[in-house]
Design an enzyme around this catalytic site. Structure first.
Site, PDB file in Angstrom:
ATOM      1  N   HIS A 183       0.824  -1.212   0.000  1.00  0.00           N
ATOM      2  CA  HIS A 183       0.000   0.000   0.000  1.00  0.00           C
ATOM      3  C   HIS A 183       0.856   1.258   0.000  1.00  0.00           C
ATOM      4  O   HIS A 183       0.648   2.160   0.808  1.00  0.00           O
ATOM      5  CB  HIS A 183      -0.973  -0.013   1.185  1.00  0.00           C
ATOM      6  N   HIS A 218      -2.835   2.001  12.551  1.00  0.00           N
ATOM      7  CA  HIS A 218      -2.344   1.349  11.325  1.00  0.00           C
ATOM      8  C   HIS A 218      -2.813  -0.109  11.375  1.00  0.00           C
ATOM      9  O   HIS A 218      -4.009  -0.363  11.460  1.00  0.00           O
ATOM     10  CB  HIS A 218      -0.816   1.521  11.287  1.00  0.00           C
ATOM     11  N   MET A 253     -12.755   2.301  15.056  1.00  0.00           N
ATOM     12  CA  MET A 253     -11.640   1.602  14.402  1.00  0.00           C
ATOM     13  C   MET A 253     -12.108   0.838  13.161  1.00  0.00           C
ATOM     14  O   MET A 253     -13.157   0.217  13.162  1.00  0.00           O
ATOM     15  CB  MET A 253     -10.971   0.659  15.398  1.00  0.00           C
ATOM     16  N   HIS A 257      -9.426   6.863   6.219  1.00  0.00           N
ATOM     17  CA  HIS A 257      -8.127   6.584   5.612  1.00  0.00           C
ATOM     18  C   HIS A 257      -7.428   7.890   5.274  1.00  0.00           C
ATOM     19  O   HIS A 257      -8.085   8.867   4.909  1.00  0.00           O
ATOM     20  CB  HIS A 257      -8.301   5.748   4.333  1.00  0.00           C
ATOM     21  N   ASP A 308      -9.371  -2.983   7.114  1.00  0.00           N
ATOM     22  CA  ASP A 308      -9.311  -3.648   8.416  1.00  0.00           C
ATOM     23  C   ASP A 308     -10.675  -4.042   8.973  1.00  0.00           C
ATOM     24  O   ASP A 308     -10.778  -5.003   9.738  1.00  0.00           O
ATOM     25  CB  ASP A 308      -8.599  -2.746   9.433  1.00  0.00           C
ATOM     26  N   ARG A 352      15.431  12.523   5.756  1.00  0.00           N
ATOM     27  CA  ARG A 352      15.663  13.325   6.948  1.00  0.00           C
ATOM     28  C   ARG A 352      14.987  14.671   6.754  1.00  0.00           C
ATOM     29  O   ARG A 352      15.595  15.618   6.227  1.00  0.00           O
ATOM     30  CB  ARG A 352      17.169  13.480   7.145  1.00  0.00           C
TER      31      ARG A 352
HETATM   32  N1  COA Z   1     -13.798   7.488  13.587  1.00  0.00           N
HETATM   33  C1  COA Z   1     -14.295   8.681  13.918  1.00  0.00           C
HETATM   34  N2  COA Z   1     -13.879   9.827  13.352  1.00  0.00           N
HETATM   35  C2  COA Z   1     -12.904   9.729  12.435  1.00  0.00           C
HETATM   36  C3  COA Z   1     -12.343   8.510  12.055  1.00  0.00           C
HETATM   37  C4  COA Z   1     -12.841   7.356  12.657  1.00  0.00           C
HETATM   38  N3  COA Z   1     -12.342   6.168  12.339  1.00  0.00           N
HETATM   39  N4  COA Z   1     -11.404   8.723  11.110  1.00  0.00           N
HETATM   40  C5  COA Z   1     -11.366  10.037  10.918  1.00  0.00           C
HETATM   41  N5  COA Z   1     -12.271  10.640  11.714  1.00  0.00           N
HETATM   42  C6  COA Z   1     -12.528  12.074  11.815  1.00  0.00           C
HETATM   43  C7  COA Z   1     -11.467  12.719  12.675  1.00  0.00           C
HETATM   44  O1  COA Z   1     -11.803  12.710  14.029  1.00  0.00           O
HETATM   45  C8  COA Z   1     -11.419  14.098  12.081  1.00  0.00           C
HETATM   46  O2  COA Z   1     -12.517  14.827  12.571  1.00  0.00           O
HETATM   47  P1  COA Z   1     -12.374  16.399  12.898  1.00  0.00           P
HETATM   48  O3  COA Z   1     -12.029  17.040  11.573  1.00  0.00           O
HETATM   49  O4  COA Z   1     -13.719  16.745  13.436  1.00  0.00           O
HETATM   50  O5  COA Z   1     -11.271  16.509  13.900  1.00  0.00           O
HETATM   51  C9  COA Z   1     -11.652  13.869  10.606  1.00  0.00           C
HETATM   52  O6  COA Z   1     -12.380  12.641  10.516  1.00  0.00           O
HETATM   53  C10 COA Z   1     -10.361  13.751   9.810  1.00  0.00           C
HETATM   54  O7  COA Z   1      -9.576  12.704  10.381  1.00  0.00           O
HETATM   55  P2  COA Z   1      -8.021  12.742  10.611  1.00  0.00           P
HETATM   56  O8  COA Z   1      -7.691  12.044  11.891  1.00  0.00           O
HETATM   57  O9  COA Z   1      -7.497  14.138  10.431  1.00  0.00           O
HETATM   58  O10 COA Z   1      -7.534  11.896   9.404  1.00  0.00           O
HETATM   59  P3  COA Z   1      -6.113  11.263   9.251  1.00  0.00           P
HETATM   60  O11 COA Z   1      -5.834  11.228   7.805  1.00  0.00           O
HETATM   61  O12 COA Z   1      -5.103  11.907  10.132  1.00  0.00           O
HETATM   62  O13 COA Z   1      -6.331   9.787   9.840  1.00  0.00           O
HETATM   63  C11 COA Z   1      -6.757   7.535  10.069  1.00  0.00           C
HETATM   64  C12 COA Z   1      -6.523   8.674   9.087  1.00  0.00           C
HETATM   65  C13 COA Z   1      -6.798   6.238   9.308  1.00  0.00           C
HETATM   66  C14 COA Z   1      -5.612   7.487  11.085  1.00  0.00           C
HETATM   67  C15 COA Z   1      -8.105   7.790  10.803  1.00  0.00           C
HETATM   68  O14 COA Z   1      -9.156   7.756   9.872  1.00  0.00           O
HETATM   69  C16 COA Z   1      -8.324   6.781  11.914  1.00  0.00           C
HETATM   70  O15 COA Z   1      -7.819   6.974  13.033  1.00  0.00           O
HETATM   71  N6  COA Z   1      -9.084   5.688  11.632  1.00  0.00           N
HETATM   72  C17 COA Z   1      -9.279   4.659  12.639  1.00  0.00           C
HETATM   73  C18 COA Z   1      -8.091   3.718  12.688  1.00  0.00           C
HETATM   74  C19 COA Z   1      -8.008   2.831  11.474  1.00  0.00           C
HETATM   75  O16 COA Z   1      -8.996   2.248  11.041  1.00  0.00           O
HETATM   76  N7  COA Z   1      -6.793   2.718  10.951  1.00  0.00           N
HETATM   77  C20 COA Z   1      -6.501   1.886   9.799  1.00  0.00           C
HETATM   78  C21 COA Z   1      -6.225   2.729   8.610  1.00  0.00           C
HETATM   79  S1  COA Z   1      -6.090   1.742   7.141  1.00  0.00           S
END
Ligand code: COA
Length: 372
Positions: A183, A218, A253, A257, A308, A352
């Site tokens: 990925h 992740h 969870m 993405h 996932d 870096r």
């Molecule tokens: N549940 C609830 N809210 C979620 C969410 C989730 N799984 N994923 C994103 N959001 C919300 C965030 O809280 C954020 O809300 P806000 O703007 O009100 O603060 C918004 O959506 C944007 O999310 P953000 O955390 O900035 O996105 P990111 O690109 O940093 O994070 C992930 C991406 C995957 C880390 C995030 O979606 C996540 O934590 N998912 C759950 C864990 C997971 O399934 N991981 C596997 C990824 S393949």
């Protein structure tokens, strides 16, 4: 010119010819082949070969590759001793992280044991490392880590249950290994590339990647998704529970993405398999709970399941214990990590970046005796 980005979101941090994620018109591809084609028509071993050797194998290349992987399944005696010493209640991801690092001590990278040998060895031994540790501590058995199965999926399931696996479970796991194989610049692959870019050895890069994959944002999300789905005993309860969690600003969870914004192309594929594997009334209930969570997440947040979420159910229905979900991800993603470590090494530049300083202004040094 400097670019600031929290979590490197949207930053192009290098080039790759291994994979596209969310590319317009094609979506997810490995070396130019779409994930839909690979999941429908290939086996995981073909995909691992494709990633590592840059082209699909012909029949004799594939046969040779599979036989070579089979021949490399032995866990060295010294590593078996270490696996026996790792406590029973260790998380299985820590077992693989330690196992990978230990193998690097006993079979270091050198001219006689090059990166292709090590990639194959890790592909061949991760299932055995995990199952040797598991069967020793949970069932009091020192298992033979050879089985007759050509496929890594069948080999793993056989060592888990002690029996030849159900064909449907084997193919479902095989497809899931294809979906998890690669990925692009995800966190663990990036960690592997950062380590490889310092010219560290292959095992160090993979050990970094395993540690990075472990977290629930992740790879650990598949285990967390199973825990979430299992919290509820009916779709009605799930609906109320998820709405409350969203109101409390909890992370759900298995949803969302960093790169995909509308859907994860791997999710419908594994969802179909999860539904096919749901044979009992209890299984069907878990599917109904998962589907209501999916609906609420879309209606309320426009968030979609990532790979996932339904992988958790597919593994659960195949009899894989929940804390082995992320280790199964390792067994697959080693193929993508290997391809990226090799690509990084072929055109290396130290990774870096710099940081924006937000600490205090320069201060006058206070000698130790004068500090209060
Ligand atoms: N549940 C609830 N809210 C979620 C969410 C989730 N799984 N994923 C994103 N959001 C919300 C965030 O809280 C954020 O809300 P806000 O703007 O009100 O603060 C918004 O959506 C944007 O999310 P953000 O955390 O900035 O996105 P990111 O690109 O940093 O994070 C992930 C991406 C995957 C880390 C995030 O979606 C996540 O934590 N998912 C759950 C864990 C997971 O399934 N991981 C596997 C990824 S393949």
């Amino acid at each position: 010119m400097t670019t600031k980005s929290s979590g490197l979101a949207g930053v192009v941090a290098g080039t790759t010819s291994v994979c596209t994620v969310g590319k317009e018109g094609v979506g997810l591809t490995y070396r130019g082949y779409t994930i839909e084609d690979l999941a429908a028509n290939a086996t995981f071993e073909e995909v691992a070969y494709l990633l590592i050797h840059d082209s699909l194998p012909n029949r004799s290349e594939l046969e040779h590759f599979k036989q070579m992987l089979k021949a490399k399944r032995e866990i060295p005696e010294k590593l078996r001793s270490i696996l026996k010493l790792i406590p029973k209640h260790t998380h299985p991801m820590d077992v693989l992280r330690t196992g990978c690092s230990a193998l690097g001590v006993f079979e270091p990278e050198n001219e006689e044991n090059n990166q292709y040998d090590i990639a194959a060895r890790l592909l061949a031994t991760f299932p055995g490392m995990l199952m040797f540790w598991y069967q020793f501590h949970f069932n009091n058995k020192e298992i033979d880590t050879h089985t007759d199965h050509d496929s890594i999926a069948g080999h793993f399931l056989h060592m888990l249950t002690g029996q030849a696996p159900d064909e449907l479970h084997e193919r479902a796991l095989d497809v899931s290994l294809i979906l998890y194989a690669e990925h692009e610049f995800n966190a663990s692959t990036f960690a592997a590339r950062v380590t490889a870019a310092t010219l560290a050895d292959f095992y160090s890069a993979v050990t970094s990647a395993i540690g990075t994959l472990r977290g629930p944002l992740h790879g650990g999300a598949n285990e967390a998704a199973m825990a979430l789905i299992s919290m509820f005993s009916s779709p009605e309860e799930a609906e109320a529970g998820i709405k409350q969690m969203l109101a409390d600003k909890a992370l759900i969870m298995g949803f969302g993405h960093r790169v995909y914004k509308h859907s994860d192309p791997r999710s419908p594929i594994i969802k179909k398999w999860a539904k096919k594997l749901a044979r009992t009334e209890q299984d069907q209930r878990l599917v109904a709970i998962a589907e209501i969570i999916e609906k609420i997440m879309w209606d309320e947040k426009k968030l979609f399941p990532n790979l996932d979420f339904y992988s958790a159910l597919a593994y659960h229905f195949s009899g894989v214990p929940t804390d082995m979900f992320t280790p199964v991800f390792v067994m697959s993603r080693i193929s993508g990590w290997a391809a990226h470590i090799m690509e990084q090494r072929a055109n290396n530049k130290l990774i870096r970046p710099t940081a924006e300083y937000i600490g205090v202004e320069t201060q006058t040094f206070i000698p130790l005796d004068e500090r209060n």
